[in-house]
Write an enzyme that holds these catalytic residues in place. Sequence first.
Site, mmCIF file in Angstrom:
data_model
loop_
_atom_site.group_PDB
_atom_site.id
_atom_site.type_symbol
_atom_site.label_atom_id
_atom_site.label_comp_id
_atom_site.label_asym_id
_atom_site.label_seq_id
_atom_site.Cartn_x
_atom_site.Cartn_y
_atom_site.Cartn_z
ATOM 1 N N LYS A 52 11.196 23.208 -43.412
ATOM 2 C CA LYS A 52 11.009 24.419 -42.606
ATOM 3 C C LYS A 52 10.683 25.608 -43.509
ATOM 4 C CE LYS A 52 13.883 22.595 -38.940
ATOM 5 N NZ LYS A 52 15.186 22.507 -38.266
ATOM 6 N N GLN A 96 21.082 24.761 -38.403
ATOM 7 C CA GLN A 96 20.640 23.371 -38.564
ATOM 8 C C GLN A 96 21.711 22.407 -38.041
ATOM 9 O OE1 GLN A 96 17.521 22.321 -39.726
ATOM 10 N NE2 GLN A 96 18.242 20.332 -39.026
ATOM 11 N N ASP A 119 15.079 28.338 -32.059
ATOM 12 C CA ASP A 119 15.072 26.925 -31.662
ATOM 13 C C ASP A 119 15.007 26.746 -30.145
ATOM 14 O OD1 ASP A 119 14.939 24.967 -33.619
ATOM 15 O OD2 ASP A 119 17.037 25.219 -34.212
#
Length: 287
Positions: A52, A96, A119
């Site tokens: 990422k 995460q 997200d």
Amino acid sequence: MILLDGFKVASERNLALRTVIDQEVEKYGRAPHLAIILVGENPASMSYVKGKGKACEVAGIKHKLHALLEDVKQSEVERLIQQLNEDPSVDGMILQLPLPKHLDENHLIDLISKDKDADGFHVINQGNLYQKRPTIHPATPKGIMTLLNAYAIPISGAHAVIVGRSNIVGFPVARLLMDQGATITVCHRQTKDLRSHTLSADILVVASGKPNLVTGDMVKPGSVVIDVGVNRVDGKLVGDVDFEAAKNIAAYITPVPKGVGPMTINALLENTHELYLSHILNQRFSK
Ligand code: NAD
């Protein structure tokens, strides 16, 4: 068979985003900023976070890693999220997953401001998605839709079968496919005779986390197969679909790796960019 090359599509989109962001930096004086929270040293999570970060660099997005120890207290993670929520220089934030067992994942996700939810996991953003209102979409489902659209795959009227009903992949991708006119079937652990469902799929999305769950005889000839699964078997990454068998039956199929994974990262960057633009506009209007 045509390979749905997520790596190629995502790379092109990340570069295109770079061009747009370079111009916006000139105009607005700063780049988008993504904060990445990583708890512990899970090797898969560390490798995702690295990927990422690299993609952010390609797209011209500032990124900062907030690495916390495996045994961090819930209150410390909460404090960090609050700080990032209040920091006007941060546009997007991701936590995460998976988190160590002692942390309350849902509570932490809910703490991330819905306006920084890169997200697209926040309960309000998901609620907006289910009510078909404009919102930030979860990254993997958004990446899958972008990939299907990049290959001009007809969705309206197709029968889409989704294997998996998680909040981050199966369920939201079913919603997005339905919104684009597909008739959907969602399969899960309790589904009886999975093969009878998958065999009727014009578009088959598999997100079960079970290596090679879908075998060649479960794939409809001429269909589109999207394999979301990422499983490590004997040191090798494999999907949830038996690629070697399915590639001779499907018309389109994603590889693992380099299929859905890069598209998920591209969607995360595009979400961060969307959040950045809304923050810039809000700041301008509130002056
Ligand atoms: P999850 O464990 O939350 O959900 C799995 C789903 O699969 C459940 O709904 C379950 O009912 C269903 N399932 C499990 N076994 C089944 C079976 N035998 N028959 C039918 N349904 C079954 O997983 P998730 O977070 O949705 O992730 C799924 C997979 O996708 C994992 O391999 C994960 O690593 C991968 N993933 C990849 C990306 C990417 O960017 N490529 C992103 C997210 C998740």
